[in-house]
Design an enzyme around this catalytic site. Structure first.
Site, mmCIF file in Angstrom:
data_model
loop_
_atom_site.group_PDB
_atom_site.id
_atom_site.type_symbol
_atom_site.label_atom_id
_atom_site.label_comp_id
_atom_site.label_asym_id
_atom_site.label_seq_id
_atom_site.Cartn_x
_atom_site.Cartn_y
_atom_site.Cartn_z
ATOM 1 N N ASN A 1 0.875 -1.176 0.000
ATOM 2 C CA ASN A 1 0.000 0.000 0.000
ATOM 3 C C ASN A 1 0.911 1.224 0.000
ATOM 4 O O ASN A 1 1.493 1.563 1.022
ATOM 5 C CB ASN A 1 -0.890 -0.006 1.251
ATOM 6 C CG ASN A 1 -1.681 1.281 1.392
ATOM 7 O OD1 ASN A 1 -1.851 2.020 0.409
ATOM 8 N ND2 ASN A 1 -2.161 1.561 2.595
ATOM 9 N N LYS B 1 0.146 4.263 -0.215
ATOM 10 C CA LYS B 1 -0.478 5.471 0.359
ATOM 11 C C LYS B 1 -0.245 6.646 -0.607
ATOM 12 O O LYS B 1 -0.266 6.433 -1.813
ATOM 13 C CB LYS B 1 0.084 5.752 1.751
ATOM 14 C CG LYS B 1 0.105 4.486 2.621
ATOM 15 C CD LYS B 1 0.313 4.751 4.065
ATOM 16 C CE LYS B 1 0.531 3.448 4.805
ATOM 17 N NZ LYS B 1 0.246 3.514 6.212
ATOM 18 N N HIS C 1 -9.370 1.180 4.810
ATOM 19 C CA HIS C 1 -8.084 1.361 5.498
ATOM 20 C C HIS C 1 -8.271 2.289 6.702
ATOM 21 O O HIS C 1 -9.063 3.233 6.648
ATOM 22 C CB HIS C 1 -7.055 1.957 4.532
ATOM 23 C CG HIS C 1 -5.670 1.899 5.068
ATOM 24 N ND1 HIS C 1 -5.187 2.832 5.943
ATOM 25 C CD2 HIS C 1 -4.681 0.993 4.890
ATOM 26 C CE1 HIS C 1 -3.938 2.510 6.276
ATOM 27 N NE2 HIS C 1 -3.603 1.395 5.647
ATOM 28 N N GLU D 1 -6.604 4.655 7.776
ATOM 29 C CA GLU D 1 -6.387 6.089 7.516
ATOM 30 C C GLU D 1 -7.624 6.711 6.879
ATOM 31 O O GLU D 1 -7.912 7.891 7.103
ATOM 32 C CB GLU D 1 -5.135 6.275 6.631
ATOM 33 C CG GLU D 1 -3.872 6.018 7.433
ATOM 34 C CD GLU D 1 -2.698 5.494 6.636
ATOM 35 O OE1 GLU D 1 -2.711 5.590 5.394
ATOM 36 O OE2 GLU D 1 -1.750 4.982 7.266
ATOM 37 N N GLU E 1 -5.555 -5.261 10.519
ATOM 38 C CA GLU E 1 -4.563 -4.218 10.742
ATOM 39 C C GLU E 1 -4.836 -3.518 12.073
ATOM 40 O O GLU E 1 -5.666 -2.596 12.133
ATOM 41 C CB GLU E 1 -4.620 -3.193 9.609
ATOM 42 C CG GLU E 1 -4.298 -3.776 8.255
ATOM 43 C CD GLU E 1 -3.654 -2.746 7.335
ATOM 44 O OE1 GLU E 1 -2.568 -3.017 6.836
ATOM 45 O OE2 GLU E 1 -4.235 -1.666 7.145
ATOM 46 N N GLY F 1 2.162 2.156 10.591
ATOM 47 C CA GLY F 1 3.066 3.286 10.409
ATOM 48 C C GLY F 1 3.740 3.732 11.690
ATOM 49 O O GLY F 1 4.361 4.791 11.737
ATOM 50 N N SER G 1 3.280 -2.312 10.206
ATOM 51 C CA SER G 1 4.743 -2.294 10.338
ATOM 52 C C SER G 1 5.388 -3.639 10.003
ATOM 53 O O SER G 1 6.393 -4.016 10.604
ATOM 54 C CB SER G 1 5.151 -1.806 11.735
ATOM 55 O OG SER G 1 4.640 -0.505 11.964
ATOM 56 N N GLY H 1 4.860 1.220 4.704
ATOM 57 C CA GLY H 1 6.208 1.802 4.625
ATOM 58 C C GLY H 1 7.213 0.940 3.875
ATOM 59 O O GLY H 1 7.909 1.426 2.964
#
Ligand code: PEP
Length: 253
Positions: A11, A13, A97, A99, A169, A175, A215, A237
């Site tokens: 992902n 982002k 997600h 976020e 998640e 993150g 992570s 990430g």
């Protein structure tokens, strides 16, 4: 011995331009070309889709989007429909997600509508859910992920479920550099699998792909992916570096 295939999905982002997308994928292709037991997906920003779809042609890499609107068309400025994604060559889409839930007011209701719109259009959905830190600390992780699974899948048929991947998640691990332990990941993925069994039957529970996300990186992937209920990863990430993502794909081999 696991029966299910792994799905390793990046992902990105809001990272990488179209030119960077092309450069990344050209580096990444030879690194994963021999991977046979995993589906590899890159979920890229909307504007990178044409470059990504063209760069992965005739490879074992698939392209996903990071969101989709639930209406077919209309006055929804700035939104993208499922059919637009399909016609652009996208096969997967991330829905729900954390976020999106946290910064863009997504609720289980809109996540459910988006999931159904994407499935109706023939997309594969990576449905994200997971508890926040306060919920884990109060011992209600099981209730939270069970409820999210039920609400987000309302009205999804058994046939459509074959195109759903669930990404567990834990929000506190996204993150942040904090990772769920392999046991915590396995336990929560097991809860989701149990709920799928209650809703759709044992075959569906045995077959559904449940990823861990939070992570995950080239150092911790092998341990997480070895757990019985963890069938892959949704990686933020670490998916921005071709070497790190390729190492995660290798860890699934
Ligand atoms: C994600 O974006 O879904 C994610 C898990 O991010 P990160 O790997 O950076 O925690």
């Amino acid at each position: 011995m696991k029966k299910r295939r792994y799905v390793i999905a990046g992902n990105w982002k809001m990272n990488q331009t179209p030119a960077e997308t092309k450069e990344f994928i050209n580096k990444f292709i030879p690194m994963v070309k021999d991977c046979v037991n995993s589906d590899i997906v890159l979920c890229v920003p909307f504007v990178d889709i044409p470059a990504a779809v063209s760069a992965v042609k005739d490879t074992n890499i698939k392209i996903g989007a990071q969101n989709v609107h639930f209406m077919k068309n209309g006055a929804y400025t700035g939104e993208i429909s499922a059919q637009m994604l399909v016609e652009s060559g996208v096969e997967y889409v991330i829905v729900g997600h954390s976020e999106r839930r946290q910064y863009f007011a997504e609720t289980d209701k809109t996540v459910n509508l988006r999931t159904k719109a994407a499935l109706d259009a023939g997309l594969k959905v990576i449905l994200c859910l997971g508890e926040v830190l306060e919920q884990r600390e109060n011992g209600i992780t099981e209730e939270v992920v069970s409820m999210q699974t039920k609400l987000d899948l309302l009205g999804v048929t058994e046939e459509q479920l074959k195109n759903v991947i669930i990404a567990y998640e834990p929000v506190w691990a996204i993150g942040t550099g904090l990772t769920a332990t392999p046991q915590q990941a396995d336990e929560a993925c097991g809860v989701i699998r149990k709920v799928i069994g209650e809703l759709y039957g044992q075959n569906a529970a045995d077959e559904i792909i449940i990823q861990y996300g939070g992570s995950m990186n080239d150092k911790n992937a092998a341990e997480l992916l070895a757990m019985e209920n963890v069938d892959g990863g949704l990686i933020g990430g670490a998916s921005l570096k071709p070497e790190a993502l390729a190492a995660i794909v290798a860890a699934a081999q």
